[in-house]
Design a protein around this motif. Structure first.
Motif, PDB file in Angstrom:
ATOM      1  N   ILE A 187      -5.279  -2.486   7.068  1.00 30.51           N
ATOM      2  CA  ILE A 187      -5.432  -3.078   5.732  1.00 30.51           C
ATOM      3  C   ILE A 187      -6.903  -3.252   5.451  1.00 30.51           C
ATOM      4  CG2 ILE A 187      -5.196  -5.132   4.300  1.00 30.51           C
ATOM      5  CD1 ILE A 187      -2.706  -5.729   5.348  1.00 30.51           C
ATOM      6  N   ALA A 233       1.529  -1.367  -6.102  1.00 28.65           N
ATOM      7  CA  ALA A 233       0.074  -1.437  -6.110  1.00 28.65           C
ATOM      8  C   ALA A 233      -0.495  -1.122  -7.487  1.00 28.65           C
ATOM      9  CB  ALA A 233      -0.499  -0.470  -5.089  1.00 28.65           C
ATOM     10  N   MET A 276      -1.049   1.011   9.552  1.00 32.89           N
ATOM     11  CA  MET A 276      -2.222   1.352   8.775  1.00 32.89           C
ATOM     12  C   MET A 276      -3.144   0.148   8.734  1.00 32.89           C
ATOM     13  SD  MET A 276      -1.715   2.711   5.010  1.00 32.89           S
ATOM     14  CE  MET A 276      -2.693   1.961   3.779  1.00 32.89           C
ATOM     15  N   LEU A 332      -0.969  11.111   8.857  1.00 33.60           N
ATOM     16  CA  LEU A 332      -0.803  11.218   7.408  1.00 33.60           C
ATOM     17  C   LEU A 332      -0.063   9.992   6.910  1.00 33.60           C
ATOM     18  CD1 LEU A 332       0.151  14.971   7.251  1.00 33.60           C
ATOM     19  CD2 LEU A 332      -1.916  13.935   6.316  1.00 33.60           C
ATOM     20  N   LYS A 333      -0.674   9.285   6.004  1.00 29.21           N
ATOM     21  CA  LYS A 333      -0.129   7.987   5.612  1.00 29.21           C
ATOM     22  C   LYS A 333       0.855   8.103   4.464  1.00 29.21           C
ATOM     23  CE  LYS A 333      -4.443   5.964   7.013  1.00 29.21           C
ATOM     24  NZ  LYS A 333      -5.806   5.988   6.518  1.00 29.21           N
ATOM     25  N   ASN A 334       0.425   8.694   3.398  1.00 31.06           N
ATOM     26  CA  ASN A 334       1.227   8.672   2.180  1.00 31.06           C
ATOM     27  C   ASN A 334       1.558  10.090   1.749  1.00 31.06           C
ATOM     28  OD1 ASN A 334       0.744   5.832   2.055  1.00 31.06           O
ATOM     29  ND2 ASN A 334      -1.271   6.300   1.220  1.00 31.06           N
ATOM     30  N   ILE A 335       2.833  10.433   1.826  1.00 35.39           N
ATOM     31  CA  ILE A 335       3.229  11.779   1.442  1.00 35.39           C
ATOM     32  C   ILE A 335       4.260  11.698   0.318  1.00 35.39           C
ATOM     33  CG2 ILE A 335       4.148  13.988   2.230  1.00 35.39           C
ATOM     34  CD1 ILE A 335       3.427  13.250   5.043  1.00 35.39           C
ATOM     35  N   ALA A 336       4.033  12.463  -0.721  1.00 39.09           N
ATOM     36  CA  ALA A 336       5.014  12.552  -1.812  1.00 39.09           C
ATOM     37  C   ALA A 336       5.455  14.003  -1.956  1.00 39.09           C
ATOM     38  CB  ALA A 336       4.396  12.049  -3.106  1.00 39.09           C
ATOM     39  N   TYR A 337       6.717  14.195  -2.301  1.00 39.32           N
ATOM     40  CA  TYR A 337       7.261  15.549  -2.460  1.00 39.32           C
ATOM     41  C   TYR A 337       7.670  15.764  -3.918  1.00 39.32           C
ATOM     42  CZ  TYR A 337       7.640  15.371   2.645  1.00 39.32           C
ATOM     43  OH  TYR A 337       7.373  15.255   3.986  1.00 39.32           O
ATOM     44  N   PHE A 340       0.809  -1.208   0.000  1.00 40.79           N
ATOM     45  CA  PHE A 340       0.000   0.000   0.000  1.00 40.79           C
ATOM     46  C   PHE A 340       0.849   1.266   0.000  1.00 40.79           C
ATOM     47  CE2 PHE A 340      -2.957  -3.172   1.296  1.00 40.79           C
ATOM     48  CZ  PHE A 340      -4.090  -2.816   0.599  1.00 40.79           C
ATOM     49  N   ALA A 341       2.148   1.073  -0.206  1.00 41.61           N
ATOM     50  CA  ALA A 341       2.993   2.262  -0.260  1.00 41.61           C
ATOM     51  C   ALA A 341       2.528   3.147  -1.401  1.00 41.61           C
ATOM     52  CB  ALA A 341       4.444   1.855  -0.487  1.00 41.61           C
ATOM     53  N   HIS A 390       8.710  16.990   6.826  1.00 43.34           N
ATOM     54  CA  HIS A 390       8.678  15.641   7.382  1.00 43.34           C
ATOM     55  C   HIS A 390       8.673  15.702   8.919  1.00 43.34           C
ATOM     56  CE1 HIS A 390      10.058  11.267   7.029  1.00 43.34           C
ATOM     57  NE2 HIS A 390       9.956  11.512   8.306  1.00 43.34           N
ATOM     58  N   VAL A 399       9.375   9.354   0.791  1.00 43.88           N
ATOM     59  CA  VAL A 399       8.030   8.900   1.140  1.00 43.88           C
ATOM     60  C   VAL A 399       8.057   8.292   2.528  1.00 43.88           C
ATOM     61  CG1 VAL A 399       6.274   7.226   0.572  1.00 43.88           C
ATOM     62  CG2 VAL A 399       7.398   8.531  -1.217  1.00 43.88           C
ATOM     63  N   MET A 400       7.063   8.632   3.312  1.00 42.64           N
ATOM     64  CA  MET A 400       7.080   8.122   4.680  1.00 42.64           C
ATOM     65  C   MET A 400       5.792   7.398   4.992  1.00 42.64           C
ATOM     66  SD  MET A 400       7.799  11.622   6.558  1.00 42.64           S
ATOM     67  CE  MET A 400       6.085  11.971   6.405  1.00 42.64           C
ATOM     68  N   HIS A 432      -8.304   1.766  -2.368  1.00 41.31           N
ATOM     69  CA  HIS A 432      -8.441   1.410  -0.954  1.00 41.31           C
ATOM     70  C   HIS A 432      -8.790   2.625  -0.100  1.00 41.31           C
ATOM     71  CE1 HIS A 432      -4.214   2.498  -1.486  1.00 41.31           C
ATOM     72  NE2 HIS A 432      -4.238   2.907  -0.241  1.00 41.31           N
ATOM     73  N   ASN A 470       3.980   7.095   8.453  1.00 41.66           N
ATOM     74  CA  ASN A 470       4.105   7.566   9.823  1.00 41.66           C
ATOM     75  C   ASN A 470       3.669   6.559  10.862  1.00 41.66           C
ATOM     76  OD1 ASN A 470       5.327   9.945   9.567  1.00 41.66           O
ATOM     77  ND2 ASN A 470       3.455  11.130   9.303  1.00 41.66           N
ATOM     78  N   GLU A 471       2.670   5.777  10.505  1.00 36.79           N
ATOM     79  CA  GLU A 471       2.147   4.881  11.526  1.00 36.79           C
ATOM     80  C   GLU A 471       1.533   3.665  10.874  1.00 36.79           C
ATOM     81  OE1 GLU A 471      -2.309   6.345  12.155  1.00 36.79           O
ATOM     82  OE2 GLU A 471      -0.825   7.178  13.534  1.00 36.79           O
TER      83      GLU A 471
END
Lengths: 333, 427
Positions: free
Chosen positions: A30, B3, A28, B181-186, A11-12, B173, A22-23, B223, A25-26
């Motif tokens: 599914i 994905a 997740m 915040l799950k998915n961050i792109a720069y 799921f990245a 960051h 790309v991070m 998703h 943070n916590e």
């Protein structure tokens, strides 16, 4: 129940290579993959059905505006999907300017009969006879005065909601309008005093005399409408398809010759292959030159067109930069 | 495994996104650039803005004019909260919720963000991460937008410096650590010159990631809704009572999350009665199963008393059913919250009376510190406790947006005065 993972490569975000920054943070949650992702047309359709059902549930006395044009043809199919096997929980209403293309009126009546639903015709001729609408000349565009007839009909029948086929991509005033658009007791839209609209939670509450205009296909574009008509195999009035017609060039557009539009001195009547992108008041609705005789060809033309729908076809929207906005503030739908 | 490989582009998909930033960050220019370079600007629009640009003495066409406001806005010097814009590429159809910055920002962004799959936060490369960037990031996390793009704009004004870009990325960051915040792109870009928006341009050779348009076309959206828990709020009961459909009793609604198949055992909430799905009826005919967000009509095996406001769920995936819960509330109205008053809450298809029994804290959106508060004013965000007169069937917002969100309506004016996101129950 939930599966919590720290490593969630699957799921990245696809922005993986982006500067390595790309991070996650916590952990997740599914979620199982859906068997099938809805296409954009299916998603728009489901949204519109949901909206129509909300109107039926929350409004005491709604109506659906049906003109015989392509957008309201789509609305009728969406209403079938929303309410069958039941009947529509509202009557259909047409604001008849008396300047309609005869083919469109013939189509309107036939379609209503097919559906077995009730049609109310609010006639501008009546408004004129009653002195509610005063025209400068018999042949002038009647579009601006539709609001009077519409508001009179809303009052007469006590409608608290009118479902219409307006789309946000049509015009910049529409781009800023809500799906459930509140109108005060004078039918006025106040652009700076709209109700916030969040998620899919619509507020349809009104006081007596006020009403809501509801636009289930707000998020559709002209192309979406044609693709949907094609997918559903919907019939449309044949003036949407290319045909030969006598026209004159006036301003930046073509105008169809009719009892309302006659050539002025110096204007030359030409017989061209044209089609209409919108069907409205005959005196101000311009056809475009086209060879598209089928829906597939219309879709192809629409996909590559470089002129907006109203820019190409509505003279009344070109009179000033804010003409739609002004009409809406007076009660236009 | 990526994905993306699993996604079929047989049908084009819908992506809704919001742009956060003020005019000074180049937001209008960015939107104009996206529309222009994806060939979504029509000739009559282009000729209108070319004309205006010239009239204002500019040499190049000012793309920001595309998002110019209404007469009412120009006359009164205000900006209307959200304008929606549309464009499409062969891969996807896009809906932009364009929200102006400046005053009322919280209200505007929460409104636009409530339906977004993705947020673009604009940062001026010269100024770096500002207080407002933190505010935007916090609001994106509050509303639970699944994807965030940090667009470091105006790279042309810092000589397209990789150092500047990386410094801003690292700062951001650090800034958002602890936010949900799950998915961050720069992405570094120059909206003005078009670098890395749709085209790569020639100035950012050191950057190997995707352009903004690439990312918008490829970011997975499948998703973003909860696909686990079946939730079906009943909108209408269909009883045609015609000869052909004499005994038909169908429950009409939209599957807000999860999926359902014929034969599945379901529970009706809040009553708690159970039955099995008999048919899934659509206009095209009956189907064996259906998924969110489809609108369908369900029939069940047993004759139960079910009406609008009830929710069908699967027994293995039960939501909460309570009259009291906590929520994050975003106050939207110029008229402040009066804790003595009763309000209406619209949650899924249920409308109930409610009181806000306690303001636990108000959040300072710039520092994220908690403050004590007696009232809430427009743009305030607070954690509150609510009591409702009939039980609501809910999930925590972070688990399920559809069953965790609500709006607050003023009973007297009928205005929508607040937006709420239900918090997980304590303990």
């Amino acid at each position: 129940m939930d599966v919590i993972l720290n490593q969630m490569d699957e799921f990245a975000p696809v922005a993986g290579p982006v500067a390595g920054l790309v991070m996650k943070n916590e952990p997740m949650v599914i979620k199982r993959r859906v068997a099938r992702q809805l296409s954009h047309l299916e998603a728009l359709e489901s949204e519109a059905i949901h909206i129509m059902r909300e109107v039926a549930a929350e409004c005491a006395n709604p109506a659906l505006l049906f003109s015989g044009g392509k957008d309201s043809i789509v609305l009728l199919r969406l209403a079938e999907k929303a309410f069958r096997p039941g009947r529509f929980p509202f009557p259909l209403m047409h604001v008849d300017t008396g300047h309609n293309f005869p083919e469109v009126i013939e189509f309107r009546d036939r379609r209503v009969k097919q559906l077995g639903e009730r049609l109310i015709v609010a006639s501008m001729e009546d408004s004129i006879k009653q002195g509610r609408v005063v025209l400068r000349s018999e042949n002038q565009s009647r579009n601006p005065f539709q609001s009077v007839t519409l508001l009179d009909a809303i009052a007469e029948h006590g409608f608290d909601a009118c479902i219409g086929g307006a789309r946000r991509d049509e015009e910049k005033a529409r781009a800023k309008e809500r799906i459930f658009s509140f109108r005060d007791e004078f039918g006025q839209w106040d652009p700076k005093n709209q109700r916030p609209e969040l998620w899919d939670l619509y507020n349809a509450r009104v006081h007596p005399g006020e009403n809501i205009r509801v636009f289930p296909i707000s998020n559709w574009t002209e192309l979406d409408v044609w693709e949907y008509i094609s997918r559903e195999g919907l019939e449309v009035p044949h003036i949407y398809f290319a045909h030969r017609r006598d026209v004159i060039r006036r301003g930046s557009g073509l105008l169809p010759i009719s009892h309302l539009v006659q050539p002025k001195e110096g204007e030359k009547v030409e017989n061209l292959m044209v089609r209409f992108r919108t069907v409205g008041d005959m005196s101000c609705t311009c056809p475009v030159e086209s060879t598209a005789v089928g829906i597939g060809e219309i879709i192809a033309e629409t996909a590559v067109t470089r002129i907006t729908e109203r820019g190409a076809t509505r003279m009344d929207d070109q009179t000033s930069e804010a003409s739609m906005e002004l009409r809406k503030r007076e009660g236009y739908f | 495994m990526s994905a993306i490989e699993n996604i079929s582009f047989d049908h084009s998909e819908l992506l809704r996104f919001i742009t956060a930033g003020s005019v000074d960050d180049g937001k209008s220019t960015l939107i104009g650039r996206l529309l222009h370079d994806s060939k979504s600007i029509f000739e009559d629009q282009l000729s209108a803005i070319t004309h205006t640009s010239r009239k204002r003495g500019m040499e190049a066409v000012d793309l920001s004019l595309l998002t110019d406001g209404l007469q009412a806005e120009r006359e009164q010097g205000i900006t209307i909260d959200v304008a929606y814009r549309y464009f499409a590429t062969p891969k996807r159809k896009f809906i932009i919720a364009d929200t102006p910055g400046h005053e009322q920002y919280t209200r505007n962004m929460v409104t636009g963000a409530s339906t977004a799959n993705l947020a673009i936060i604009l940062i001026d490369a010269r100024k770096g991460v500002l207080t407002q960037s933190r505010r935007h990031a916090y609001l994106a996390s509050l509303v639970g937008i699944p994807h965030l793009v940090v667009a470091v704009n105006k790279m042309d004004l810092v000589d397209y410096s990789q150092d500047v870009f990386e410094r801003i990325c690292q700062e951001f960051h650090r800034f958002v650590a602890g936010l949900n915040l799950k998915n961050i792109a720069y992405i570094p870009m120059s909206a003005l010159n078009g670098d890395m928006v749709v085209e790569r341009g020639n100035n950012l050779g050191w950057y190997e990631g995707m352009t903004l348009m690439d990312l918008l076309e490829k970011v997975p959206v499948d998703h973003d809704i909860n696909l686990e828990d079946f939730r079906f709020p009943v909108q209408l009961v269909c009883r045609p009572q015609t000869e052909e459909w004499h005994d038909f009793r169908g429950y009409m609604g939209r599957i807000e999350s999860g999926s359902i198949s014929v034969g599945d055992e379901v529970q009706v909430l809040p009553s708690g009665l159970t039955s099995r799905i008999k048919e899934i009826v659509t206009y095209e005919g009956n189907v064996e199963d259906a998924v969110a967000p489809q609108s369908v009509t369900l029939t069940i095996e047993d004759h139960l008393d079910i009406s609008r406001g009830d929710m069908l769920v699967k027994i293995s995936q039960l939501p909460q059913v309570t009259k009291e819960f906590d929520a994050m509330l975003c106050w939207l109205s110029e008229q402040s919250l009066d804790p003595r008053r009763k309000y209406l809450i619209k949650h899924s298809t249920r409308l109930v009376k409610a009181v806000i029994s306690r303001i636990e804290y108000r959040l300072d959106i710039n520092t994220l510190k908690h403050e004590a508060a007696d009232i809430l004013k427009m743009n305030d965000i607070a954690r509150v406790s609510l009591k409702v007169h009939q039980p609501l069937v809910w999930d925590a917002y972070q688990r399920n947006h559809a069953t965790g969100s609500f709006i607050v309506i003023d009973e007297v004016t009928n205005n929508t005065v607040a937006a709420g996101m239900i918090c997980p129950s304590k303990g």
